[in-house]
Write an enzyme that holds these catalytic residues in place. Structure first.
Site, short mmCIF file in Angstrom:
data_model
loop_
_atom_site.label_atom_id
_atom_site.label_comp_id
_atom_site.label_asym_id
_atom_site.label_seq_id
_atom_site.Cartn_x
_atom_site.Cartn_y
_atom_site.Cartn_z
CE LYS A 181 5.68 4.46 -5.23
NZ LYS A 181 7.01 5.02 -4.89
CD GLU A 227 8.51 10.55 -3.91
OE1 GLU A 227 7.27 10.72 -3.82
OE2 GLU A 227 9.12 9.75 -3.18
CG ASP A 265 7.88 8.10 -6.19
OD1 ASP A 265 8.90 8.30 -6.88
OD2 ASP A 265 7.91 7.58 -5.05
CG ASP A 325 12.44 8.79 -2.16
OD1 ASP A 325 13.33 8.49 -1.36
OD2 ASP A 325 11.42 8.07 -2.32
N GLY A 328 7.70 6.95 2.95
CA GLY A 328 7.43 5.66 3.58
C GLY A 328 8.10 4.55 2.82
CE LYS A 345 10.76 7.00 0.81
NZ LYS A 345 10.93 6.19 -0.41
CE LYS A 376 5.03 8.22 -3.55
NZ LYS A 376 6.11 8.43 -2.55
CB SER A 394 2.45 5.99 -1.69
OG SER A 394 3.16 5.53 -2.82
#
Ligand code: OSB
Ligand code: MG
Length: 369
Positions: free
Chosen positions: A163, A213, A188, A238, A290, A262, A161, A135
């Site tokens: 952000k 996400e 995400d 998530d 994570g 998670k 991934k 990420s």
């Protein structure tokens, strides 16, 4: 399980480089560790709560309070037989999954160590290695982002991934896709958008993302149904999935096609397994998310990821990406194929390094029945 005492401990460690999401930037981690003591054996857990209440309602400070004043006293009072009892005993405490999960996972580690078996085996896992993605946070410049992606793809990570947030989204994803046409790529949003942005997500379809996400609100399932209907790219939830019931509702209603699990968000291994099983029964793939964990949380994530339906690369990556020196031996390492080998030692399979942990501790409290 005769529990003699439970230790709460806060450690502080700087991140190797800042990690920025749509809700803010983290440079220094404040992490709570839990040690449960029983007849000469110690089990280890880690609260995955972040420093402030911006991912969900939890923070390092609330986790300390809820653990010290509610979770741990209840655990002592209940005289539990094993880790599966913990979830039921903690149920009356509403929310605060990350606080609960710290003790629940520590009890699983204790249970496995007492049995002399690896935790992944007791959880029912069968994978011998874990597929890893990374990420990558929001950067100062696109050039910085491209450089980071190059490095991680070169290291062998199987999925990237990135952000996103308003103003760092469509153009960024377009540029990344242009430079890396073939990689497994996803983004995400950490809940930075609303249904007013539906058109932006329609335009994302052309970049063939593996998934998007948590685009919409952290506590929403309903609006995601409408968004998923409007786009081809799978939505992965998530923040909004707190237990197996949430997973069932999200799947049945078509709010997502993938779920990230998670341990903290769902309050520990028992509920994580239930979410995993609901998803498996509906042919919905899961992967392990994570929370910038230190080694103990990372090791629990690896154990959980051995379950069969963890069939997409997760966000669990090498210790060195986060910390100059992690708190476990060995540190978590990722091979050139982007995999973490599963260790077969008792419990989480990695040994917490108490000397290292002491060196970064800022407060401890020992609780007794
Ligand atoms: O939403 O997955 C998330 C980190 C902090 C808070 C929320 C998230 C993340 C990550 C990083 O994406 C995952 C990791 O590398 O630990
Ligand atoms: Mg996320």
């Amino acid at each position: 399980m005769k529990l003699e005492r439970i230790e709460l401990r806060e450690i502080q460690m700087p991140l190797v480089s800042f990690f920025e999401t749509s809700f803010g930037r983290t440079t220094q981690r404040r992490i709570l560790l839990v040690r449960v003591f029983s007849e000469g054996v110690v089990g280890y857990g880690e609260a995955t709560s972040p420093e402030g209440p911006f991912y969900n309602h939890e923070s390092t400070g609330t986790a300390w309070h809820i653990l010290r004043d509610f979770v741990i006293p209840r655990i002592f009072q209940a005289s539990i037989q094993g880790p599966v009892d913990a979830a039921a005993i903690l149920k009356p405490i509403r929310g605060h999954g990350m606080a609960k999960g710290a003790v629940e996972t520590a009890l699983w580690d204790l249970h496995a160590r007492q049995a002399g078996k690896p935790l992944h085996q007791l959880l029912g896992g069968s994978r011998r290695s874990i597929d890893c993605g990374v990420s990558i946070g929001i950067q100062e410049t696109v050039a910085d982002l491209i450089k980071k992606i190059e490095k991680e793809v070169g290291a062998g990570y199987q999925r990237i991934k990135i952000k996103i947030k308003p103003g760092w989204d469509l153009d960024i994803v377009r540029e990344v896709r242009r430079q890396f046409p073939a990689i497994l790529l996803m983004c995400d949003a950490n809940s930075a958008y609303t249904l007013r942005d539906i058109d932006l997500f329609r335009r994302m379809d052309e970049f063939k993302l593996l998934m998007i996400e948590q685009p919409l609100a952290w506590n929403d399932i309903i609006d995601h149904i409408q968004l998923q209907k409007a786009i081809q790219t799978p939505i992965c939830l998530d923040e909004s999935i707190l237990d197996a019931e949430d997973a069932r509702k999200a799947i049945d209603s078509g709010a997502c096609r993938i779920i990230n699990i998670k341990l903290g968000r769902v309050a520990g291994h028992s509920e994580a397994k239930r979410v995993h099983d609901v998803c498996a029964a509906h042919s919905i793939p899961v992967w392990c998310g994570g929370m910038l964990e230190a080694g103990i949380g990372r090791a629990h994530n690896i154990a959980m990821s051995t379950l069969q339906n963890f069939c997409l690369p997760g966000d669990v990556s090498a210790s060195r990406r986060y910390f100059h020196r992690d708190i476990i031996d060995p540190e978590v390492e990722v091979d050139s194929q982007g995999r973490i080998e599963v260790l077969d030692g008792p419990g989480i399979g990695f040994e917490p390094n108490m000397k290292r942990i002491e060196a970064v501790t800022v407060r401890t409290e020992m609780l007794r029945p």
